[in-house]
Motif scaffolding. Structure first.
Motif, PDB file in Angstrom:
ATOM      1  N   UNK A  23       0.830  -1.209   0.000  1.00  0.00           N
ATOM      2  CA  UNK A  23       0.000   0.000   0.000  1.00  0.00           C
ATOM      3  C   UNK A  23       0.862   1.255   0.000  1.00  0.00           C
ATOM      4  N   UNK A  24       1.914   1.258   0.797  1.00  0.00           N
ATOM      5  CA  UNK A  24       2.795   2.429   0.869  1.00  0.00           C
ATOM      6  C   UNK A  24       3.485   2.678  -0.478  1.00  0.00           C
ATOM      7  N   UNK A  25       3.918   1.613  -1.125  1.00  0.00           N
ATOM      8  CA  UNK A  25       4.572   1.735  -2.425  1.00  0.00           C
ATOM      9  C   UNK A  25       3.609   2.285  -3.472  1.00  0.00           C
ATOM     10  N   UNK A  26       2.407   1.730  -3.523  1.00  0.00           N
ATOM     11  CA  UNK A  26       1.396   2.230  -4.458  1.00  0.00           C
ATOM     12  C   UNK A  26       0.999   3.673  -4.130  1.00  0.00           C
ATOM     13  N   UNK A  27       0.972   3.993  -2.840  1.00  0.00           N
ATOM     14  CA  UNK A  27       0.639   5.352  -2.412  1.00  0.00           C
ATOM     15  C   UNK A  27       1.684   6.348  -2.934  1.00  0.00           C
ATOM     16  N   UNK A  28       2.954   5.995  -2.818  1.00  0.00           N
ATOM     17  CA  UNK A  28       4.016   6.865  -3.330  1.00  0.00           C
ATOM     18  C   UNK A  28       3.900   7.062  -4.843  1.00  0.00           C
ATOM     19  N   UNK A  29       3.581   5.996  -5.535  1.00  0.00           N
ATOM     20  CA  UNK A  29       3.380   6.069  -6.988  1.00  0.00           C
ATOM     21  C   UNK A  29       2.215   7.016  -7.298  1.00  0.00           C
TER      22      UNK A  29
END
Length: 144
Positions: A23-29
């Protein structure tokens, strides 16, 4: 009701860590693409999918934190997220402030992501560092 929000022991579930990382990775994207609205005045069709991704993943991360232990809500790390949501809403309604507010959101994010525990887990409401709901007075066992 309080015991559901603030359990004596943090709730956990299988693959929580991997879900949080994803979720954090997708959020940064999503935030990177959403920057098109804040910084470059791009047409909505270009930044909207990223905004949806950022808002969806941000909401899911918030729900995971609240499920595990709502103590997050009264710690500086949770209050920082609430502040960022407020600034986001302000930016969406004050076009002349979008760049400044976006930069402020990024600064808050960077600071609280890397701040020491004594900052992240500090509760202004309680005036001390609180790492879990087990430390709250209504969760203390009287049979000690």
């Amino acid at each position: 009701m309080l015991s559901r929000l603030f359990p004596k022991q943090k709730r956990d579930f299988t693959a929580k860590r991997y879900l949080s990382i994803s979720l954090r990775t997708l959020h940064l994207f999503g935030i990177a693409g959403f920057a098109g609205f804040f910084l470059y005045d791009l047409p909505e069709s270009l930044w909207r999918p990223y905004a949806i991704l950022a808002l969806t993943t941000g909401s899911l991360m918030l729900l995971v934190e609240l499920y595990v232990d709502a103590i997050w809500f009264i710690q500086l790390r949770g209050l920082a997220v609430i502040t960022k949501i407020f600034l986001l809403l302000l930016a969406m309604n004050a076009p002349h402030l979008t760049t400044v507010l976006f930069c402020l959101i990024v600064i808050i994010s960077g600071y609280f992501s890397h701040a020491p525990g004594k900052v992240r887990y500090y509760s202004p409401l309680l005036g001390r560092v609180v790492k879990s709901s087990a430390e709250l007075s209504f969760n203390q066992s009287h049979s000690r």
